[in-house]
Every structure is written in C-alpha cells, then in structure tokens.
Design a protein around this motif. Structure first.
Motif, mmCIF file in Angstrom:
data_model
loop_
_atom_site.group_PDB
_atom_site.id
_atom_site.type_symbol
_atom_site.label_atom_id
_atom_site.label_comp_id
_atom_site.label_asym_id
_atom_site.label_seq_id
_atom_site.Cartn_x
_atom_site.Cartn_y
_atom_site.Cartn_z
ATOM 1 N N LEU A 74 0.828 -1.203 0.000
ATOM 2 C CA LEU A 74 0.000 0.000 0.000
ATOM 3 C C LEU A 74 0.863 1.253 0.000
ATOM 4 C CD1 LEU A 74 -2.877 -0.915 2.507
ATOM 5 C CD2 LEU A 74 -3.085 -0.522 0.051
ATOM 6 N N LEU A 75 1.997 1.194 0.697
ATOM 7 C CA LEU A 75 2.932 2.321 0.712
ATOM 8 C C LEU A 75 3.447 2.596 -0.700
ATOM 9 C CD1 LEU A 75 4.632 4.381 2.334
ATOM 10 C CD2 LEU A 75 6.345 2.573 2.612
ATOM 11 N N LEU A 76 3.792 1.539 -1.422
ATOM 12 C CA LEU A 76 4.249 1.706 -2.798
ATOM 13 C C LEU A 76 3.120 2.215 -3.697
ATOM 14 C CD1 LEU A 76 6.456 -1.473 -3.402
ATOM 15 C CD2 LEU A 76 7.198 0.840 -2.839
ATOM 16 N N LEU A 77 1.936 1.674 -3.497
ATOM 17 C CA LEU A 77 0.794 2.045 -4.346
ATOM 18 C C LEU A 77 0.406 3.501 -4.162
ATOM 19 C CD1 LEU A 77 -1.341 0.894 -6.334
ATOM 20 C CD2 LEU A 77 -2.795 0.476 -4.338
ATOM 21 N N LEU A 78 0.489 3.994 -2.922
ATOM 22 C CA LEU A 78 0.038 5.352 -2.627
ATOM 23 C C LEU A 78 1.159 6.384 -2.658
ATOM 24 C CD1 LEU A 78 -2.343 4.556 0.385
ATOM 25 C CD2 LEU A 78 -2.976 4.908 -2.008
ATOM 26 N N PRO A 80 4.163 8.886 -3.991
ATOM 27 C CA PRO A 80 4.173 9.765 -5.169
ATOM 28 C C PRO A 80 5.022 9.254 -6.324
ATOM 29 C CG PRO A 80 5.489 10.689 -3.388
ATOM 30 C CD PRO A 80 4.767 9.513 -2.814
ATOM 31 N N ASN A 81 5.791 8.195 -6.113
ATOM 32 C CA ASN A 81 6.664 7.682 -7.169
ATOM 33 C C ASN A 81 6.098 6.471 -7.893
ATOM 34 O OD1 ASN A 81 8.670 9.601 -6.521
ATOM 35 N ND2 ASN A 81 9.403 8.289 -4.852
ATOM 36 N N PHE A 82 4.996 5.931 -7.393
ATOM 37 C CA PHE A 82 4.428 4.724 -7.981
ATOM 38 C C PHE A 82 2.910 4.828 -8.021
ATOM 39 C CE2 PHE A 82 8.351 3.501 -5.834
ATOM 40 C CZ PHE A 82 9.027 2.809 -6.821
ATOM 41 N N GLY A 83 2.307 3.969 -8.819
ATOM 42 C CA GLY A 83 0.884 3.686 -8.786
ATOM 43 C C GLY A 83 -0.037 4.881 -8.703
ATOM 44 N N ILE A 84 -0.998 4.766 -7.775
ATOM 45 C CA ILE A 84 -2.037 5.773 -7.632
ATOM 46 C C ILE A 84 -1.453 7.114 -7.209
ATOM 47 C CG2 ILE A 84 -4.127 6.376 -6.344
ATOM 48 C CD1 ILE A 84 -4.772 3.428 -6.179
ATOM 49 N N GLY A 85 -0.475 7.094 -6.319
ATOM 50 C CA GLY A 85 0.130 8.339 -5.854
ATOM 51 C C GLY A 85 0.742 9.141 -6.992
ATOM 52 N N LYS A 86 1.422 8.476 -7.921
ATOM 53 C CA LYS A 86 2.015 9.154 -9.065
ATOM 54 C C LYS A 86 0.939 9.726 -9.971
ATOM 55 C CE LYS A 86 5.492 8.413 -12.672
ATOM 56 N NZ LYS A 86 6.414 7.410 -13.281
ATOM 57 N N TRP A 87 -0.144 8.976 -10.134
ATOM 58 C CA TRP A 87 -1.259 9.445 -10.971
ATOM 59 C C TRP A 87 -1.930 10.664 -10.342
ATOM 60 C CZ3 TRP A 87 -6.624 9.408 -9.975
ATOM 61 C CH2 TRP A 87 -7.428 9.722 -11.064
ATOM 62 N N PHE A 96 -1.265 10.044 -0.611
ATOM 63 C CA PHE A 96 -1.918 9.739 0.658
ATOM 64 C C PHE A 96 -0.970 9.178 1.718
ATOM 65 C CE2 PHE A 96 -5.676 9.389 -2.227
ATOM 66 C CZ PHE A 96 -6.409 10.409 -1.663
ATOM 67 N N VAL A 97 0.293 8.955 1.371
ATOM 68 C CA VAL A 97 1.205 8.390 2.372
ATOM 69 C C VAL A 97 1.471 9.414 3.468
ATOM 70 C CG1 VAL A 97 2.302 6.738 0.833
ATOM 71 C CG2 VAL A 97 3.155 9.069 0.919
ATOM 72 N N PHE A 98 1.580 8.911 4.693
ATOM 73 C CA PHE A 98 1.844 9.730 5.884
ATOM 74 C C PHE A 98 0.765 10.799 6.106
ATOM 75 C CE2 PHE A 98 6.108 8.480 4.219
ATOM 76 C CZ PHE A 98 6.311 7.471 5.145
ATOM 77 N N THR A 99 -0.474 10.434 5.791
ATOM 78 C CA THR A 99 -1.625 11.289 6.056
ATOM 79 C C THR A 99 -2.710 10.454 6.722
ATOM 80 O OG1 THR A 99 -2.709 10.868 3.922
ATOM 81 C CG2 THR A 99 -1.135 12.699 4.020
ATOM 82 N N PHE A 100 -3.661 11.141 7.365
ATOM 83 C CA PHE A 100 -4.769 10.428 7.995
ATOM 84 C C PHE A 100 -5.626 9.738 6.937
ATOM 85 C CE2 PHE A 100 -9.122 10.212 9.632
ATOM 86 C CZ PHE A 100 -8.912 9.520 10.822
ATOM 87 N N GLU A 101 -5.781 10.375 5.786
ATOM 88 C CA GLU A 101 -6.563 9.769 4.706
ATOM 89 C C GLU A 101 -5.930 8.456 4.242
ATOM 90 O OE1 GLU A 101 -5.601 12.897 4.812
ATOM 91 O OE2 GLU A 101 -7.503 13.977 5.051
ATOM 92 N N GLY A 102 -4.594 8.431 4.199
ATOM 93 C CA GLY A 102 -3.903 7.197 3.844
ATOM 94 C C GLY A 102 -4.143 6.095 4.867
ATOM 95 N N LEU A 103 -4.176 6.488 6.151
ATOM 96 C CA LEU A 103 -4.489 5.509 7.196
ATOM 97 C C LEU A 103 -5.878 4.923 6.996
ATOM 98 C CD1 LEU A 103 -3.177 6.991 10.581
ATOM 99 C CD2 LEU A 103 -2.041 5.460 8.978
#
Length: 233
Positions: A74-78, A80-87, A96-103
């Motif tokens: 999930l960390l990789l997916l979210l 900013p360098n991969f997956g959904i986070g990059k999109w 969403f990493v290191f945010t309440f929404e990511g939790l």
C-alpha cells in the motif's frame, strides 16, 4: 505524578485511533455492505460465480498476510513515485502516504474481511422466498436492498461494524508502514505505546495499554452480545 501536558500527549493518540476506527467503520458500512450483498446474491452464470469466488479470496488476504506486507505494498501504491500516488500528482493532488486519509484507506483494506464475512453470512441467511416476494412487490432493486435486505441483515451489519471498529483500534503494522508516527495526524495508540516502551517510559505505556484493555473488554462484551442474536435461527 504525570503532568497535564504528558496526559494530553497520551490521550491524543487514543483520539486518533478512535477517529480512525470510526471513519473506517463508516466507510465500510457505506461501501462494503452493498459488496457483501452482491457476493451473497445467487450468480446467474459461471463466470460471475468464479469472479465472486476470486473476489472473496482477495478480500480474505488480510487474514493470512502479515500486516507489514499489506502496508508495504500500500505504501508503494500510494507513494508519489508509484501507482495511484504518481497518478494523483499529475492532477496536483498530494499522495496519501503519511496522512490520515492514507491511514483510512489502509484500514479499510485491512479490516475489509472482518466486516464483509459476517455481513455476507447474514445476507445468505435471508430466505429465498422473502426476496422472491419482495421482487414481486417492489420492482426497484435498490429499494428491495434498502427496505428488505438491509433490515434482514441488520444483526450481521452491527456485528461486522463492531468487529471492524475493534480491529482498527488495535492496528499497528499497516498504519505504521503507511502513516508513520506524526503526532495528532497518524500516530495511533498502538504506535504510541511502542514508542513509550522504546523510551523505557513504562508508566505512560501502562496507562495507554490500560485504556486499550478497557476499550477491548467493552467491545468484546458488545460483540458477544450481538453474536448471541446472530446465532439465533
């Protein structure tokens, strides 16, 4: 004797955990209840039936995988360098990493089987005759779901909500991987206890652990009470 500031620092992670559990459970109620209903409905074809079996297997993965494995991917997916986070970054939306929404996202995925399974089982217990009569009296599928299926499955929904809430309160691995330990934002009570033990501050660790134990006893009592209703024919 603990200072008021220290007590406040101890209660803040408890509040973050309760807020996380509440938001996660609410999201599961809204999104996972219809999913469980669809999974429980008789399949009209073999392909749909196989898709449902595969989906049930995917939903059950958090039951067998270590939390750190789920949190890592999930960390990789979210991120900013991969997956959904990059999109998301392409549309000027922060990752969403290191945010309440990511939790919340991680907790929904990790708690999904604990909610879906009792709700799914309760939908299966609805007599076929009840749904057949409902289809004759109410042509709208949505209204049949709201007026007939949901009331019939209310015990399973309540049980799934309680289990999911209790499970989210005690999360550690997934939330640590996705959210880290940001005070007031992502530091939940389980992470706070770990940090206090690392700092050899056993008094604070005892206090926060006692809060979790009391909350756990209350949740177990509620779950046991609802389970008795769930087991009735």
């Amino acid at each position: 004797m603990m200072s008021p500031a220290l007590i406040s620092d101890m209660l803040l992670p408890v509040w973050v955990s309760i807020k996380l559990a509440g938001v996660t459970t609410l999201c599961l109620l809204v999104f996972a209840t219809p999913l469980a209903y669809w999974l429980a409905k008789p399949s009209r074809g073999q392909i749909i039936g196989r898709i449902k079996i595969m989906l049930m297997g995917v939903i059950a993965m958090p039951l067998v995988l270590p939390p750190t494995v789920i949190g890592f991917y999930l960390l990789l997916l979210l991120s900013p360098n991969f997956g959904i986070g990059k999109w998301l970054l392409q549309y000027n939306i922060s990752a969403f990493v290191f945010t309440f929404e990511g939790l919340v996202i991680g907790s929904i995925i990790y708690s999904l089987p604990f909610f879906v399974q009792p709700v799914y089982a309760q939908f299966l217990r609805i007599p076929t005759s009840v749904m057949e009569v409902a289809s004759l009296l109410e042509p709208s599928r949505f209204r049949r779901f709201i007026r007939v299926a949901l009331p019939q499955a209310r015990i399973g929904i309540i049980l799934g909500s309680l289990i999911s809430f209790a499970h989210t309160i005690g999360e550690f691995g997934v939330v640590l991987m996705i959210g880290g330990s940001i005070s007031g934002e992502t530091k939940v009570v389980s992470i706070a206890i770990y940090e206090q033990v690392e700092a050899l501050n056993y008094e604070a660790a005892h206090m926060m652990s006692a809060i979790l134990i009391i909350m756990g006893m209350v949740m177990v009592a509620l779950i046991a009470s609802v389970s008795r209703l769930y087991q009735r024919p």
